[in-house]
Write a protein that holds these residues in place. Sequence first.
Motif, PDB file in Angstrom:
ATOM      1  N   THR A  20      58.126  51.623  49.924  1.00  0.00           N
ATOM      2  CA  THR A  20      57.184  51.485  48.803  1.00  0.00           C
ATOM      3  C   THR A  20      57.184  50.086  48.191  1.00  0.00           C
ATOM      4  OG1 THR A  20      58.852  52.368  47.283  1.00  0.00           O
ATOM      5  CG2 THR A  20      57.286  53.946  48.242  1.00  0.00           C
ATOM      6  N   ARG A  39      56.338  46.447  47.232  1.00  0.00           N
ATOM      7  CA  ARG A  39      55.055  45.730  47.214  1.00  0.00           C
ATOM      8  C   ARG A  39      54.967  44.694  48.336  1.00  0.00           C
ATOM      9  NH1 ARG A  39      52.133  41.483  44.439  1.00  0.00           N
ATOM     10  NH2 ARG A  39      50.203  42.340  43.582  1.00  0.00           N
ATOM     11  N   ARG A  61      53.424  45.825  51.742  1.00  0.00           N
ATOM     12  CA  ARG A  61      52.111  46.496  51.748  1.00  0.00           C
ATOM     13  C   ARG A  61      51.044  45.626  52.390  1.00  0.00           C
ATOM     14  NH1 ARG A  61      52.241  48.452  45.531  1.00  0.00           N
ATOM     15  NH2 ARG A  61      54.362  49.280  45.600  1.00  0.00           N
ATOM     16  N   ALA A  88      47.618  45.260  50.673  1.00  0.00           N
ATOM     17  CA  ALA A  88      47.022  46.503  50.158  1.00  0.00           C
ATOM     18  C   ALA A  88      47.919  47.021  49.027  1.00  0.00           C
ATOM     19  CB  ALA A  88      46.871  47.528  51.276  1.00  0.00           C
ATOM     20  N   TYR A  89      48.040  46.237  47.978  1.00  0.00           N
ATOM     21  CA  TYR A  89      49.008  46.495  46.910  1.00  0.00           C
ATOM     22  C   TYR A  89      48.772  47.809  46.177  1.00  0.00           C
ATOM     23  CZ  TYR A  89      49.951  41.598  47.790  1.00  0.00           C
ATOM     24  OH  TYR A  89      50.250  40.411  48.398  1.00  0.00           O
ATOM     25  N   GLU A  90      47.527  48.261  46.136  1.00  0.00           N
ATOM     26  CA  GLU A  90      47.210  49.496  45.423  1.00  0.00           C
ATOM     27  C   GLU A  90      47.692  50.738  46.178  1.00  0.00           C
ATOM     28  OE1 GLU A  90      43.928  48.858  48.342  1.00  0.00           O
ATOM     29  OE2 GLU A  90      45.141  47.564  47.060  1.00  0.00           O
ATOM     30  N   ARG A  91      47.988  50.589  47.465  1.00  0.00           N
ATOM     31  CA  ARG A  91      48.467  51.714  48.285  1.00  0.00           C
ATOM     32  C   ARG A  91      49.991  51.630  48.386  1.00  0.00           C
ATOM     33  NH1 ARG A  91      43.518  50.666  51.937  1.00  0.00           N
ATOM     34  NH2 ARG A  91      44.962  49.451  53.182  1.00  0.00           N
ATOM     35  N   GLU A  92      50.656  52.272  47.442  1.00  0.00           N
ATOM     36  CA  GLU A  92      52.109  52.149  47.310  1.00  0.00           C
ATOM     37  C   GLU A  92      52.887  52.738  48.479  1.00  0.00           C
ATOM     38  OE1 GLU A  92      52.479  54.015  43.487  1.00  0.00           O
ATOM     39  OE2 GLU A  92      52.664  52.063  42.510  1.00  0.00           O
ATOM     40  N   GLY A 133      48.518  56.227  49.132  1.00  0.00           N
ATOM     41  CA  GLY A 133      49.305  56.368  47.917  1.00  0.00           C
ATOM     42  C   GLY A 133      50.705  56.865  48.233  1.00  0.00           C
TER      43      GLY A 133
END
Length: 170
Positions: free
Chosen positions: A135, A137, A140, A143-147, A153
Motif C-alpha cells: 500500500t 505510495r 503505486r 496511480a496514487y489514488e489507488r492505494e 482501492g
Amino acid sequence: SGSASPRKLVKGELTGDQRRHLVRRLGAELARLHTVRPPKDSLAFLEMPAGNNPALNRVALYRRYLKEIGEPHPVLEWALNWLEDHAPEPGPTVLCHCDFRTGNYMVSDDGELTGILDWEFAGWGEPEEDLGWFTARCWRFGAYEREGGGIAGAGPFFDAYERASGRSID
C-alpha cells in the motif's frame, strides 16, 4: 505467463472489475503466505530475528545499512529514531515476502494472478511489513489514488486478507 510490468499493470488494459479481483487475489495469497510460521525445517536457511520485537530488528538493520553508506543522512536517522521510540508491540512472526508490491507479481492478459516474483528479501517478520509494502505510495507508480498497489482501492485487498487470515487489519 503474464506481465510484471508496473506500467502495464497500473496504466494498462485491466478493467475496474479485473483490478478489484486482482487485489482481492493478492490479499488472499498474502494471507496464505503469512500462515507459514517458524520453526519450519524447509526454511531453516532463513535467519530467525534476534530479540522480541521485529520492528526494532528492522530499525537496527536499517541503521547498519546507513552506517555502511558512510555519509550522513539526517532525515533517515531522525526517522529511525522516531520509529524506535514508537515501535508497536510485537505481533506474530510469519514468513514475509518483504517486497510485496506491484512489479513483483505476474498477471495474465485477462487479469489473473499467475505468480509472485522476487523472493530474495523474504524472511521472518510481521505481516504488517508486507501489507505496508503493497500500500506504500511510492509503489503505486503514479496511480496514487489507488492505494492497493496502484491497481485498485486498498479496501478489497484488506478485506480479502482479513477473510483469508482471520485477522482484523487496523
